[in-house]
Design an enzyme around this catalytic site. Structure first.
Site, PDB file in Angstrom:
ATOM      1  N   GLU A 109       0.833  -1.208   0.000  1.00  0.00           N
ATOM      2  CA  GLU A 109       0.000   0.000   0.000  1.00  0.00           C
ATOM      3  C   GLU A 109       0.864   1.253   0.000  1.00  0.00           C
ATOM      4  OE1 GLU A 109      -2.693  -0.403  -1.084  1.00  0.00           O
ATOM      5  OE2 GLU A 109      -4.298  -0.675   0.343  1.00  0.00           O
ATOM      6  N   THR A 136      -4.759   6.754  -6.002  1.00  0.00           N
ATOM      7  CA  THR A 136      -4.956   7.013  -4.571  1.00  0.00           C
ATOM      8  C   THR A 136      -4.019   8.126  -4.091  1.00  0.00           C
ATOM      9  OG1 THR A 136      -5.675   4.762  -4.206  1.00  0.00           O
ATOM     10  CG2 THR A 136      -4.910   5.939  -2.269  1.00  0.00           C
TER      11      THR A 136
END
Ligand code: HSE
Length: 306
Positions: free
Chosen positions: A129, A181
């Protein structure tokens, strides 16, 4: 000890509207498939089995960095070959990077005889991530691994709580635009007003209580985000119209899935979930944006060996 393993890694909806970075839910659809094989050399070989053209250099690939971090922690160094068949489109907001990261971490640990704790597996996955979004967050990773709904009370130290919920249908529309993101985080304001924070705390507590008490009305009332959504929704065509019309069609409520551009809505039954899907399609047909929809349910298994 098995040398090869195949796993299914589910898509996830992070944030669940009001719980930015602290709530997430696993979906039965879409999901990625991965095949991991142990090798003798301490390197990571990546084979993409889809058309997303993701990097094959381990340091630049989400699953790759996760596996490199696993190798780093291993006492007896081995390596991995990973075949990745992604169905969750990168940049969709449905936890594509988390599916790669969590799937790789769980599969690697399984092949190694589960030598690492669940907490270490989450830590490995968060490295993926970090590569994808610039920050470690576990609101996709945790539900992806465990299934169901997760509350990430803290990541330093890790404190993750599974939240029971009543059965729910989830309708997702993915307008075919990509929102990274990292970009969707960059545009957020760094400070919030106390009055907004109070509203958000009330909604998060209401949403969690609604899940636990199986109170659908409370769930619906609490699906409100006064901090992140007003900023991010600007990136998503048709957002307000979809939200209003889906609620008119009977959905409990919903909002941006993760960092977008996908939008999700929760419904009590399949009929309403399908009516919600129809509304989403109509809006995107009208404004001329390509889209993909899913009508699915909460995945309670998480990453699964197949
Ligand atoms: N909580 C993260 C964000 C999820 O909203 O940026 C990204 O999928």
């Amino acid at each position: 000890m098995a040398k090869t393993i195949c796993i299914k890694s589910p898509g996830t909806v992070a944030n669940l509207v009001c719980g930015f970075d602290i709530l997430g839910m696993a979906l039965n659809e879409p999901y990625d498939i991965m095949k991991l094989t142990l090798t003798d050399e301490p390197t990571v070989i990546i084979i993409n089995k889809d058309n997303f053209n993701l990097p094959v250099e381990a340091e630049r690939n989400v699953a790759g960095v996760v596996l490199l971090s696993v190798i780093e922690k291993m006492e007896n160094k081995l390596g991995f070959e990973i075949e990745i068949e992604k169905h969750i489109k990168p940049g969709s907001g449905i936890g594509s990077s988390a599916a790669s990261a969590a799937g790789a971490a769980v599969a690697a640990n399984h092949l190694l005889g589960n030598i690492f704790s669940s907490e270490e597996v989450i830590q490995f996955a968060m490295n993926g991530e970090k590569l994808a979004s610039g920050v470690k967050h576990a609101d996709n990773i945790a539900p992806c691994i465990a299934g169901g709904i997760s509350l990430i009370r803290s990541i330093y130290p890790l404190d993750i709580i599974a939240i029971d919920s009543p059965p729910l249908y989830v309708t997702v529309v993915h307008p075919q635009i990509e929102v990274r993101t990292s970009d969707a985080r960059q545009i957020l304001r760094k400070q919030v007003l106390l009055k907004d924070a109070i509203k958000q705390w009330g909604n998060i507590a209401g949403l969690v209580t609604g899940f636990l008490k199986q109170d659908y009305d409370l769930i619906g009332r609490s699906l409100e985000d006064v901090i992140i959504e007003p900023v991010r929704s600007i990136l998503i065509p048709g957002f307000s119209e979809i939200k209003i019309k889906c609620k008119e069609a009977g959905a409990l409520g919903g909002g941006i899935s993760g960092s977008g551009p996908s939008i999700f809505m929760l419904s009590v039954d399949e009929k309403t979930a399908k009516a919600t899907e129809k509304v989403m399609k109509e809006v995107y047909e009208k404004i001329g944006v390509d889209y993909y929809t899913y009508v699915t349910t909460i995945n309670n298994k998480g990453v699964e060996i197949i």
